[in-house]
Design a protein around this motif. Sequence first.
Motif, PDB file in Angstrom:
ATOM      1  N   LEU A 102       0.850  -1.186   0.000  1.00 20.82           N
ATOM      2  CA  LEU A 102       0.000   0.000   0.000  1.00 20.82           C
ATOM      3  C   LEU A 102       0.883   1.232   0.000  1.00 20.82           C
ATOM      4  N   ASN A 103       0.477   2.253  -0.769  1.00 18.47           N
ATOM      5  CA  ASN A 103       1.285   3.459  -0.794  1.00 18.47           C
ATOM      6  C   ASN A 103       0.850   4.424   0.300  1.00 18.47           C
ATOM      7  N   VAL A 120       9.210   0.204   0.176  1.00 20.82           N
ATOM      8  CA  VAL A 120       9.461   0.176  -1.267  1.00 20.82           C
ATOM      9  C   VAL A 120       9.522   1.611  -1.757  1.00 20.82           C
ATOM     10  N   LYS A 121      10.708   2.049  -2.170  1.00 21.40           N
ATOM     11  CA  LYS A 121      10.866   3.432  -2.607  1.00 21.40           C
ATOM     12  C   LYS A 121      10.182   3.639  -3.949  1.00 21.40           C
ATOM     13  N   SER A 122       9.249   4.556  -3.989  1.00 17.98           N
ATOM     14  CA  SER A 122       8.518   4.879  -5.217  1.00 17.98           C
ATOM     15  C   SER A 122       7.883   6.247  -5.019  1.00 17.98           C
ATOM     16  N   PRO A 159       4.061   7.635  -4.851  1.00 15.25           N
ATOM     17  CA  PRO A 159       4.517   7.741  -3.456  1.00 15.25           C
ATOM     18  C   PRO A 159       5.118   6.424  -2.961  1.00 15.25           C
ATOM     19  N   ASN A 160       5.794   6.502  -1.820  1.00 11.19           N
ATOM     20  CA  ASN A 160       6.421   5.318  -1.245  1.00 11.19           C
ATOM     21  C   ASN A 160       5.367   4.270  -0.872  1.00 11.19           C
ATOM     22  N   LYS A 161       5.792   3.000  -0.861  1.00 10.52           N
ATOM     23  CA  LYS A 161       4.886   1.902  -0.533  1.00 10.52           C
ATOM     24  C   LYS A 161       5.440   1.085   0.633  1.00 10.52           C
ATOM     25  N   TYR A 162       4.525   0.383   1.300  1.00  8.80           N
ATOM     26  CA  TYR A 162       4.914  -0.437   2.446  1.00  8.80           C
ATOM     27  C   TYR A 162       4.116  -1.737   2.438  1.00  8.80           C
ATOM     28  N   TYR A 163       4.734  -2.797   2.992  1.00  4.26           N
ATOM     29  CA  TYR A 163       3.978  -4.030   3.213  1.00  4.26           C
ATOM     30  C   TYR A 163       4.578  -4.801   4.377  1.00  4.26           C
ATOM     31  N   TRP A 164       3.752  -5.669   4.976  1.00  2.00           N
ATOM     32  CA  TRP A 164       4.187  -6.524   6.082  1.00  2.00           C
ATOM     33  C   TRP A 164       4.994  -7.657   5.488  1.00  2.00           C
ATOM     34  N   GLY A 165       6.245  -7.803   5.930  1.00  2.00           N
ATOM     35  CA  GLY A 165       7.140  -8.791   5.347  1.00  2.00           C
ATOM     36  C   GLY A 165       7.061 -10.144   6.024  1.00  2.00           C
TER      37      GLY A 165
END
Length: 236
Positions: free
Chosen positions: A27-28, A65-67, A69-75
């Motif tokens: 999700l960003n 995750v650099k983008s 906008p930036n993104k994130y997820y549970w690893g």
Amino acid sequence: MTTNVMKKRFLYLMKLLYERTDENHPLNTNEIIAYLNSVGCSTERKTLKSDIDLLIDFGIDIVFVKSSPNKYYWGERTIPVSEMSMLIDAIMSSQVITAEQSEELTAKLMTFVSTYQAQKFRELLEEGEPLAGAYSVSGADGDAAPVTVELECDEDTREDVVKQFGKAAELRCSVPPRSGGQAGRFIARVETAEDPAFYAWVFRFGGKIRITAPEHAVTGYRELAVKALHASDMPE
């Protein structure tokens, strides 16, 4: 901002990332902020970044995750997806628990993965397909190298062992038949990849087949079995 409001925002953020993100569904920043606003937890980019950093400092594997906008997820999760697929396959094919127990335990295990991963598992189960093939269970360099594993098996599993490993499996008598006509046990030495798929095959016999060597195979199987037991003890 009150402490209760901050706690509420933080908990909603954890719930969102845990349930609705994985490596294929990050999700960003804008999506996360929009969700938090929708549940009454107004926030901004700087605050969100601070909250995510706190999760990471706490030891939770939130992947950035650099983008734009930036993104994130549970690893990494308590039970990795590859091991989860193995456990569910073993449970669904087990000969020692009822269909109702299989469904209950599978439902509990699925709470360890994202909703997207759980849905994929359910679709495969409905189609009667094994889950282990849905996610890689091998290392990045390819299939796990075969090793020699020693199994102690109840006599009535002999046909299953030969079917699984072929005539190349080395079988030898271990214990003569018990009194009263009960089956004895035999030792099987087999070449196999020491991976979750192999452990799943052993698990389905409910103790009739036991890994006795090498020690790292015994330990690996025990660790996965403990994870399954812990999942079954989860509160409703």
